[in-house]
Design a protein around this motif. Structure first.
Motif, PDB file in Angstrom:
ATOM      1  N   THR A 109       1.525   1.896  -7.932  1.00  0.00           N
ATOM      2  CA  THR A 109       0.655   3.111  -8.490  1.00  0.00           C
ATOM      3  C   THR A 109       1.783   4.057  -9.248  1.00  0.00           C
ATOM      4  O   THR A 109       1.523   4.495 -10.433  1.00  0.00           O
ATOM      5  CB  THR A 109       0.008   3.878  -7.336  1.00  0.00           C
ATOM      6  N   LEU A 156      -7.115  -2.915  -3.693  1.00  0.00           N
ATOM      7  CA  LEU A 156      -6.235  -2.797  -2.395  1.00  0.00           C
ATOM      8  C   LEU A 156      -4.797  -3.428  -2.429  1.00  0.00           C
ATOM      9  O   LEU A 156      -4.628  -4.250  -3.523  1.00  0.00           O
ATOM     10  CB  LEU A 156      -6.985  -4.036  -1.373  1.00  0.00           C
ATOM     11  N   PHE A 162      -9.790   2.913   2.820  1.00  0.00           N
ATOM     12  CA  PHE A 162     -10.410   4.181   2.975  1.00  0.00           C
ATOM     13  C   PHE A 162     -11.889   3.966   3.462  1.00  0.00           C
ATOM     14  O   PHE A 162     -12.305   4.466   4.192  1.00  0.00           O
ATOM     15  CB  PHE A 162     -10.649   4.967   1.735  1.00  0.00           C
ATOM     16  N   GLY A 165       0.734  -1.150   0.055  1.00  0.00           N
ATOM     17  CA  GLY A 165      -0.083  -0.082   0.049  1.00  0.00           C
ATOM     18  C   GLY A 165       0.895   1.307   0.006  1.00  0.00           C
ATOM     19  O   GLY A 165       0.337   2.506   0.128  1.00  0.00           O
ATOM     20  N   ALA A 166       2.204   1.285  -0.235  1.00  0.00           N
ATOM     21  CA  ALA A 166       2.908   2.334   0.010  1.00  0.00           C
ATOM     22  C   ALA A 166       2.825   3.374  -1.185  1.00  0.00           C
ATOM     23  O   ALA A 166       3.118   4.432  -1.165  1.00  0.00           O
ATOM     24  CB  ALA A 166       4.407   1.928   0.269  1.00  0.00           C
TER      25      ALA A 166
HETATM   26  N1  ATP Z   1      -7.590   2.042  -8.567  1.00  0.00           N
HETATM   27  C1  ATP Z   1      -7.931   2.289  -7.181  1.00  0.00           C
HETATM   28  N2  ATP Z   1      -8.780   3.007  -6.497  1.00  0.00           N
HETATM   29  C2  ATP Z   1      -8.590   3.271  -5.121  1.00  0.00           C
HETATM   30  N3  ATP Z   1      -7.372   3.182  -4.582  1.00  0.00           N
HETATM   31  C3  ATP Z   1      -6.495   2.349  -5.031  1.00  0.00           C
HETATM   32  C4  ATP Z   1      -6.369   1.981  -6.491  1.00  0.00           C
HETATM   33  N4  ATP Z   1      -5.318   1.630  -6.846  1.00  0.00           N
HETATM   34  C5  ATP Z   1      -4.528   1.672  -5.862  1.00  0.00           C
HETATM   35  N5  ATP Z   1      -5.235   2.271  -4.643  1.00  0.00           N
HETATM   36  C6  ATP Z   1      -4.672   2.437  -3.434  1.00  0.00           C
HETATM   37  O1  ATP Z   1      -3.373   3.257  -3.378  1.00  0.00           O
HETATM   38  C7  ATP Z   1      -2.591   2.706  -2.380  1.00  0.00           C
HETATM   39  C8  ATP Z   1      -1.133   2.355  -2.909  1.00  0.00           C
HETATM   40  O2  ATP Z   1      -1.687   0.867  -3.772  1.00  0.00           O
HETATM   41  P1  ATP Z   1      -0.487   0.440  -4.462  1.00  0.00           P
HETATM   42  O3  ATP Z   1      -1.077  -0.668  -4.824  1.00  0.00           O
HETATM   43  O4  ATP Z   1       0.172   1.226  -5.059  1.00  0.00           O
HETATM   44  O5  ATP Z   1       0.475  -0.103  -3.228  1.00  0.00           O
HETATM   45  P2  ATP Z   1       1.955  -1.219  -3.457  1.00  0.00           P
HETATM   46  O6  ATP Z   1       3.029  -0.239  -2.767  1.00  0.00           O
HETATM   47  O7  ATP Z   1       2.202  -1.610  -4.795  1.00  0.00           O
HETATM   48  O8  ATP Z   1       1.609  -2.223  -2.650  1.00  0.00           O
HETATM   49  P3  ATP Z   1       1.866  -3.856  -2.618  1.00  0.00           P
HETATM   50  O9  ATP Z   1       3.238  -4.111  -2.290  1.00  0.00           O
HETATM   51  O10 ATP Z   1       0.968  -4.650  -1.406  1.00  0.00           O
HETATM   52  O11 ATP Z   1       1.730  -4.392  -4.079  1.00  0.00           O
HETATM   53  C9  ATP Z   1      -3.398   1.500  -1.598  1.00  0.00           C
HETATM   54  O12 ATP Z   1      -3.720   2.087  -0.412  1.00  0.00           O
HETATM   55  C10 ATP Z   1      -4.379   1.258  -2.530  1.00  0.00           C
HETATM   56  O13 ATP Z   1      -5.591   0.804  -1.979  1.00  0.00           O
END
Ligand code: ATP
Ligand code: MG
Length: 498
Positions: free
Chosen positions: A46, A399, A390, A41-42
């Motif tokens: 994204t 998530l 959220f 979630g960091a």
């Molecule tokens: N399409 C979306 N709609 C709403 N929230 C999102 C969306 N995509 C990502 N998020 C939120 O953005 C935040 C970052 O998510 P992200 O997938 O980039 O994390 P990550 O660092 O890749 O985590 P992981 O190691 O678990 O893959 C999280 O809180 C996630 O729930």
């Protein structure tokens, strides 16, 4: 001219008004492996999705490629700018050949109706040779390749299109250690040829082996960028979690109860045979072995997903033949599968709906479902498992991995299983969430649940399990108790030939 091949300035992202990435400034040096680290979630994926054009570049952000400012509206824009992404879920066409897949992005070079098979094959073979991958036949159907080989083809496809930057989001999370090592070799090779790579993984030892520089994200902020050689694993963990992690594996001191499950000479068609073990109330029973040991298949048989062709199972002293999952559930058996996206969760539904997936099937006196009650139950699990979202209405697909895993586990909590089958409990999960999952397992065991855990992570297996059965190619090689279970002992059994 800047020293960077790709420079990101002021990158940010919000979803429905909630900011998940803020003011990220990051430069990639040509020919480096740049690791992205951070808890679930960091914001790592994204960020990758922004660089790959999946999320359009926002007006306030700047992406500078080879000294020129670019803005992406869609993934193709990034591809055209020679930025390629290797996702966890592979995107090849299974019913086309390796060669066809490799050249698919260059189709417009092959004008006319004639198939240019020879040309395709030559391009593909050259690229695979450059990557020193001689085992993959260019004529083979992609469907027939292993996941690891498909990944190689995916990378070959990027190379064939002269990728300058390759983004890899947890490429090793579903392949074996051996294949992961091979992937590391390929990455080093690409780097030496001047390709720049962003590499995301939760496996710190992997990062240590290949990264030149490392950037750490925490809750949407860039904590910093460091040279790999200047930092220790501990430094990185501190940057990631912002606190000192004490015990990775929480201590458990539980007296094991009576035998709940006893399995004798269990056999399933041609998959496995002669599997015998006992599991007690409150026990965490581990199953170890290499990929292909048929560990998951044993869990599936216990859950009624696989035909049992020999041997017996006793559940609480009574003969038990798991006919199907409903039947297994009636006997208080729960299954958290290895692949949470495919079989553990309904990705397109909300957290609330997923958390209630099991208990909503229990009939209420009036035969109706109360929304308020379901919300209340979901909220309880959210709090007790510390699921970070959220709102409970958030779609599970959005998530991060760790939070998805908590939902996959959380849906079983109300059910209070006697036996929890847990396949790879922490795959793709960050260090902080791992400890949390271990804590939850400990609490379940303390409440009397017997947990049967398949795990490929030796430290996890050895530290969490009371007893460990080791398998190899469908055959049980032995059961080790806590005092016997060392990494060497498990590996020796796992590799023991008949
Ligand atoms: N399409 C979306 N709609 C709403 N929230 C999102 C969306 N995509 C990502 N998020 C939120 O953005 C935040 C970052 O998510 P992200 O997938 O980039 O994390 P990550 O660092 O890749 O985590 P992981 O190691 O678990 O893959 C999280 O809180 C996630 O729930
Ligand atoms: Mg991610």
């Amino acid at each position: 001219m800047s020293e960077f091949i790709l420079e990101m300035k002021n990158i940010g992202k919000s979803f429905s008004g909630v900011s998940v990435l803020r003011n990220i400034n990051l430069g990639l040096v040509k020919g480096e492996v740049h690791a992205l680290l951070g808890e679930n979630g960091a914001g790592k994926s994204t960020l990758i999705k922004i660089i790959s054009g999946f999320h359009p570049t926002e007006k306030t952000a700047q992406i500078i490629l080879d000294g020129k400012r670019v803005a992406f509206k869609k993934p193709k824009d990034a591809l055209d700018a020679s930025i390629h992404t290797i996702y966890q879920e592979l995107t090849l066409c299974p019913d086309m050949t390796v060669a066809e897949n490799i050249v698919i992005d260059k189709q417009d070079r092959f004008k006319g109706v004639l198939q240019h098979k020879k040309q395709y094959n030559k391009i593909a073979r050259d690229v695979l040779n450059r990557m020193e991958q001689k085992d993959i036949r260019v004529n083979a159907m992609v469907r027939t390749l292993s996941i690891a080989q498909q990944q190689v083809v995916e990378i070959a496809k990027a190379i064939a299109s002269d990728a300058k930057v390759i983004l890899m989001d947890e490429p090793t999370s579903s392949i074996s250690q051996e294949d992961a090592d091979e992937l590391m070799n390929i990455i080093r090779h690409l780097r030496d040829q001047g390709v720049t790579i962003i590499y995301i993984s939760h496996r710190l030892h992997e990062i240590d082996g290949i990264a030149d520089r490392i950037s750490v994200l925490r809750d949407g902020d860039l904590v910093g960028t460091v040279n790999n050689k200047d930092v220790t694993e501990n430094d990185l963990i501190n940057m990631m979690v912002g606190r000192q992690l004490k015990d990775m594996f929480p201590k458990r001191d539980i007296k094991l109860g009576d035998v709940v499950l006893s399995v004798k000479d269990l056999e399933s068609e041609k998959t496995f045979k002669n599997v015998s073990f006992e599991v007690h109330k409150g026990e965490i029973f581990g199953i170890g072995g290499l990929v292909g040991a048929k560990r998951t298949e044993v869990l599936e048989a216990l859950y009624g997903l696989r035909k049992i062709t020999g041997g017996q199972i006793e559940l609480n002293g009574k003969k038990f033949v798991p006919r199907n999952p409903i039947n297994a559930m009636k006997h208080k058996i729960a299954f958290v599968t290895e692949d949470r996206k495919k079989s553990g969760l309904v990705l397109c539904l909300s957290v609330m709906e997923n958390l209630n997936m099991i208990n909503a099937q229990e009939k209420t006196p009036l035969g109706t479902l109360s929304w308020k009650k379901l919300m209340g139950k979901a909220k309880k699990q959210q709090d007790s498992l510390d699921i970070r979202i959220f709102t409970l209405k958030q779609i599970v697909d959005t998530l991060s991995g760790g939070n998805q895993q908590k939902v996959a586990l959380g849906k079983w909590m109300e059910f209070k299983p006697d036996i929890l089958l847990f396949d790879e409990p922490t795959r793709g999960i960050d260090i902080g969430a791992k400890t949390e999952i271990y804590n939850i397992m400990g609490e379940l065991a303390a409440a009397g649940t017997a947990i049967i855990m398949v795990s490929s992570e030796l430290p996890e297996l050895i530290s969490m399990a009371d007893n460990i059965m080791v398998m190899r190619e469908g055959v049980m090689k032995g059961v080790l108790n806590r005092s016997e279970a060392t990494q060497e002992a498990v590996m020796t059994l796992a590799a023991l030939k008949d």
